[in-house]
Design an enzyme around this catalytic site. Structure first.
Site, mmCIF file in Angstrom:
data_model
loop_
_atom_site.group_PDB
_atom_site.id
_atom_site.type_symbol
_atom_site.label_atom_id
_atom_site.label_comp_id
_atom_site.label_asym_id
_atom_site.label_seq_id
_atom_site.Cartn_x
_atom_site.Cartn_y
_atom_site.Cartn_z
ATOM 1 N N GLU A 190 0.828 -1.197 0.000
ATOM 2 C CA GLU A 190 0.000 0.000 0.000
ATOM 3 C C GLU A 190 0.869 1.257 0.000
ATOM 4 O O GLU A 190 2.070 1.193 0.275
ATOM 5 C CB GLU A 190 -0.908 -0.024 1.231
ATOM 6 C CG GLU A 190 -1.836 -1.231 1.180
ATOM 7 C CD GLU A 190 -2.885 -1.218 2.281
ATOM 8 O OE1 GLU A 190 -3.486 -0.165 2.505
ATOM 9 O OE2 GLU A 190 -3.088 -2.279 2.892
ATOM 10 N N LYS A 205 -1.961 -11.070 13.830
ATOM 11 C CA LYS A 205 -2.273 -12.484 13.582
ATOM 12 C C LYS A 205 -1.670 -13.362 14.668
ATOM 13 O O LYS A 205 -2.286 -14.338 15.116
ATOM 14 C CB LYS A 205 -1.787 -12.885 12.187
ATOM 15 C CG LYS A 205 -2.588 -12.187 11.083
ATOM 16 C CD LYS A 205 -1.892 -12.242 9.734
ATOM 17 C CE LYS A 205 -2.706 -11.489 8.676
ATOM 18 N NZ LYS A 205 -1.934 -11.232 7.442
#
Lengths: 317, 317
Positions: A190, A205
């Protein structure tokens, strides 16, 4: 089941588009500023055409969607840290109405797992979140199958952007800034790559996996995080001379410590997946080591995990 | 749940020994010639001590075990071909009494899948068989999660003995006979290795996967099988010079054709796992390729798959 989908980014969109293929029906859908409810089934193609043309999915808002008559809420709004709002509030609203929730949003499971469990305990609804860890890879379902008590450690490559950059640096002998620019051009990174390259996404995560393995207690603050921005191209060249390479590895170890850091690995190590691939490695008490690899991100890939979770839920009364 | 375990080889023994850790109770157990039933819970250690000392697990027989008051029958007797007896009859007896069945025995699912489904349709019991394909690897559960309709092809290394032999042949430049003898010394290959090295075991697993993906219709006869016995050591040397290697690959392709054959692969291919490892690769419609690897055989490893299946069954009424 009747689904309400919150979030109209790549994941929410794919969930809505694939729902019919799984014999589910989208009865409500919202993006960040608008919403649509149709008890007879939302016309998904028409809704996204309107979003592309007019910037809205309908004339309603998120509250209309939360109040709709659905069986399962799919929460696919962007991950936020700390209080994990507004995602957490959406989950809370669904559980208060005894509805199921499937999360693609990592915030509520990474940052407020214990709060989430309290809400689940008071609800007839269930919460599932396979899509929050490594996209299409069935990490959570496999831990459930083995039994969390019988998984002694977990580690893996949990961020495809960071892995793509490391793979390219090693293959081409290029430095971080050069490869980052290339990854941004390709849409793999990004414009602001902080979450991925500083290890924060992988750490979320890890917190989720740690919560599953150790029955809660973890948030981002409990994960020791180091990213890949400080790795010089020369380090990868040196590693390659010794048939080694570097990967950003997230780990929940035998002592329950969670960390994300670059690690030196043999080039042919199972963990050394290439490109945007993810891999999850589980150490088990009775069945040795299990490795699961595949696509860790992407709309249809993550939607596949979301819809598998929907299928694992108890049918509504 | 109350378990009845048929088969007292490595798998049946491990299931019985690990059942308590999964909060299940063994109420009946049989080997090929004797059985024991105890509604209060079989003393597993004592039973196997007796088997080691006297050659029997108890004073009863298989019929006593089949008539016992259990919730789930674990069928872990040796795999047989064609009519898959006596395993199929055991499954049939349990389903007729509306009991669940978990299979480690490949025969009934590879050779008589359609007959099995007929029996399931007439029963309140369910049948599961994760342990029949690649031991501890959650191949069937992952196909179920994605949805069989959305898995377009499956392939993998499905026999650890054959893979061990090929790995050693390539690493040491030795011929088949030499490595087979070594594998037999290590207990990796059986005295009669036909099932493993001729590809029959892998083909049974292919038939099972094909049945799951295509809603039945396959048996061993529908799988094109070629084993590894005719591969000269020189072929592996030639492959290595070109950075390639050979693996025995089982496959169910996009057209539904099932085959087992040695295949030339790049040395660093995901399929080229080493030693006794197994790997299952699934091609999916929306989520790309998934790879699952781990231990494909062994008592506790296979028992882990059996007990995960038990946990997936509906609780008894």
């Amino acid at each position: 089941m009747k689904l309400a989908v919150l979030g109209a980014g790549a994941v929410g969109r794919s969930v809505a588009e694939l729902a019919a293929d799984y014999d589910h029906e989208v009865v409500a859908l919202a993006d960040s500023s608008s919403g649509v409810v149709d008890a007879g089934g939302v016309d998904v193609d028409a809704v996204f055409e309107r979003k592309d043309d007019e910037g809205v999915v309908g004339d309603g808002d998120v509250d209309d969607v939360l109040a709709a008559d659905y069986d399962c809420l799919v929460e696919a709004t962007p991950t936020t840290l700390d209080d994990a709002q507004p995602g957490f509030g959406h989950v809370e609203a669904a559980l208060e109405r005894d509805r199921h929730v499937v999360l693609a949003n990592k915030g509520p499971v990474a940052e407020r797992y214990d709060d989430l469990r309290d809400r689940v305990a008071a609800s007839a609804g269930e919460v599932r979140f396979e899509a929050t860890v490594a996209g299409a890879i069935p990490a959570i379902a496999t831990i459930e199958g083995v039994g969390a008590d019988r998984v002694t450690a977990a580690r893996g490559v949990l961020n495809g952007t960071a892995n793509f950059i490391l793979t390219r640096m090693a293959a081409e002998g290029l430095n971080y800034e050069h490869v980052l620019a290339e990854a941004q051009d390709l849409g793999v990174a990004e414009a602001d790559p902080t979450f991925d390259v500083e290890g924060i996404d992988a750490a979320l995560k890890c917190a989720i996996v740690a919560n599953v393995l150790h029955d809660g207690g973890y948030s981002l603050d409990d994960v020791d995080v180091r990213g890949i921005t400080a790795i010089p191209g020369s380090a990868l060249e040196l590693a390659a001379e010794d048939s080694r390479t570097v990967r950003l590895i997230g780990e929940v170890d035998e002592d329950g410590d969670a960390r994300v850091a670059p690690r030196l690995l043999p080039e042919n190590d199972t963990l050394a997946v290439t490109g945007t691939q993810n891999l999850v490695q589980l150490e088990t008490t009775h069945a040795g080591r299990l490795n699961l690899s595949g696509r860790g991100a992407g709309g249809p890939e993550t939607a596949t995990a979301v819809l598998a979770d929907v299928d694992r839920l108890a049918d509504p009364e």
